[in-house]
Design a protein around this motif. Structure first.
Motif, PDB file in Angstrom:
ATOM      1  N   ARG A 189      -2.032  -9.540  -2.244  1.00 29.48           N
ATOM      2  CA  ARG A 189      -3.319  -9.838  -1.609  1.00 29.48           C
ATOM      3  C   ARG A 189      -3.691  -8.870  -0.502  1.00 29.48           C
ATOM      4  NH1 ARG A 189      -5.523 -12.624  -5.264  1.00 29.48           N
ATOM      5  NH2 ARG A 189      -6.929 -13.707  -3.848  1.00 29.48           N
ATOM      6  N   GLN A 190      -2.753  -8.037  -0.052  1.00 34.61           N
ATOM      7  CA  GLN A 190      -3.048  -7.147   1.068  1.00 34.61           C
ATOM      8  C   GLN A 190      -3.032  -5.669   0.699  1.00 34.61           C
ATOM      9  OE1 GLN A 190      -1.070  -8.300   4.857  1.00 34.61           O
ATOM     10  NE2 GLN A 190      -0.194  -9.974   3.699  1.00 34.61           N
ATOM     11  N   TYR A 191      -2.504  -5.355  -0.459  1.00 32.10           N
ATOM     12  CA  TYR A 191      -2.424  -3.958  -0.876  1.00 32.10           C
ATOM     13  C   TYR A 191      -3.819  -3.377  -1.128  1.00 32.10           C
ATOM     14  CZ  TYR A 191      -1.464   0.060  -3.876  1.00 32.10           C
ATOM     15  OH  TYR A 191      -1.432   1.314  -4.430  1.00 32.10           O
ATOM     16  N   HIS A 192      -4.040  -2.147  -0.667  1.00 31.46           N
ATOM     17  CA  HIS A 192      -5.295  -1.458  -0.911  1.00 31.46           C
ATOM     18  C   HIS A 192      -5.153  -0.587  -2.159  1.00 31.46           C
ATOM     19  CE1 HIS A 192      -6.109  -2.708   3.229  1.00 31.46           C
ATOM     20  NE2 HIS A 192      -7.373  -2.478   2.982  1.00 31.46           N
TER      21      HIS A 192
ATOM     22  N   GLN B 148       2.959   1.742   3.343  1.00 31.00           N
ATOM     23  CA  GLN B 148       2.045   0.614   3.492  1.00 31.00           C
ATOM     24  C   GLN B 148       2.594  -0.614   2.792  1.00 31.00           C
ATOM     25  OE1 GLN B 148      -2.245  -0.847   1.690  1.00 31.00           O
ATOM     26  NE2 GLN B 148      -1.656   1.290   1.522  1.00 31.00           N
TER      27      GLN B 148
ATOM     28  N   THR C 140      -8.932  -4.415  -1.358  1.00 29.71           N
ATOM     29  CA  THR C 140      -7.836  -5.327  -1.681  1.00 29.71           C
ATOM     30  C   THR C 140      -8.226  -6.138  -2.919  1.00 29.71           C
ATOM     31  OG1 THR C 140      -8.723  -7.100  -0.287  1.00 29.71           O
ATOM     32  CG2 THR C 140      -7.211  -5.512   0.749  1.00 29.71           C
TER      33      THR C 140
ATOM     34  N   LEU D 185       4.338  -4.762   3.846  1.00 28.42           N
ATOM     35  CA  LEU D 185       3.840  -6.020   3.331  1.00 28.42           C
ATOM     36  C   LEU D 185       4.920  -6.779   2.579  1.00 28.42           C
ATOM     37  CD1 LEU D 185       0.456  -4.713   1.901  1.00 28.42           C
ATOM     38  CD2 LEU D 185       0.913  -5.698   4.147  1.00 28.42           C
TER      39      LEU D 185
END
Length: 218
Positions: free
Chosen positions: A58-61, A33, A104, A37
């Protein structure tokens, strides 16, 4: 000339993100994942926890065991670095417990900001992923260096065995398997055809590892 306070805060947050992404930990390669990104991230040894570059923050879960840094502008008593507990929650002063895993950092910022508005006027804050510690795999049994590895992009069983020092002399190559947790919390066993994969046979299928998989080498 006096600078706008929000401009100064935004500039400070950007500098903080750049400093964080420049730490030695950022040498670690991101997982499937994360790598999508932030494809420019490098790789590291299995002993280091990983951080995200500013571009991927800003997009990592967020996952359980990840380390988060919450910085509240002009509120040092509320700013801190906290681990995400196994149940996915974090605890913060005034805010209490909130669910972090699966969200996020912008989502967490919005939730924390909303909670703090009951106590502060127009709170400004940032949430940063200080370390990624949620994406790991285990390799146990007859390998050179049994233990825990960081799950990197497109890591298969063969990659994990190699990273763990290879097979020992008396390893049972035909009995290697992967333990994987299913959605209902049970563990399933996936047989691994080591010899076929090693020889590149068309009928052989490499098993791509997922977070929390365990490779067992009897």
């Amino acid at each position: 000339m006096r600078l706008n306070q929000k401009y100064v805060w935004a500039l400070s947050a950007a500098v903080f993100a750049c400093c964080l992404s420049a730490t030695p930990f950022v040498q670690a390669q991101l997982s499937a994942q994360t790598a999508q990104l932030d494809p420019d991230a490098g790789s590291s040894g299995s002993g280091n926890a990983r951080v995200l570059s500013a571009a991927a923050q800003r997009q990592y879960h967020v996952g359980a065991d990840d380390l988060l840094t919450i910085s509240v502008w002009h509120q040092p008593d509320l700013s801190r670095t906290v681990p995400v507990r196994p149940d996915g929650l974090i605890s913060l002063p005034l805010v209490g417990e909130i669910q972090a895993a699966g969200k996020t950092t912008p989502e967490l910022e919005d939730e924390i900001r909303a909670a703090l508005t009951h106590y502060l006027k127009d709170p400004e804050l940032t949430v940063m992923v200080a370390q990624i510690r949620s994406r790991r795999v285990n390799v146990i049994g007859e390998v050179g260096h049994p233990g825990t590895l960081e799950l990197t992009q497109s890591m298969g069983v063969l990659d994990a065995i190699a990273a763990a020092g290879g097979l020992r002399d008396f390893a049972k190559k035909n009995k290697i398997y992967v333990l994987r947790e299913t959605a209902d919390g049970q563990r399933t066993r996936l047989h691994y055809d080591y010899e076929a994969v090693l020889k590149g046979k068309r009928t052989a299928q490499e098993i791509m590892l997922q977070a929390n998989d365990t490779v067992v080498v009897p």
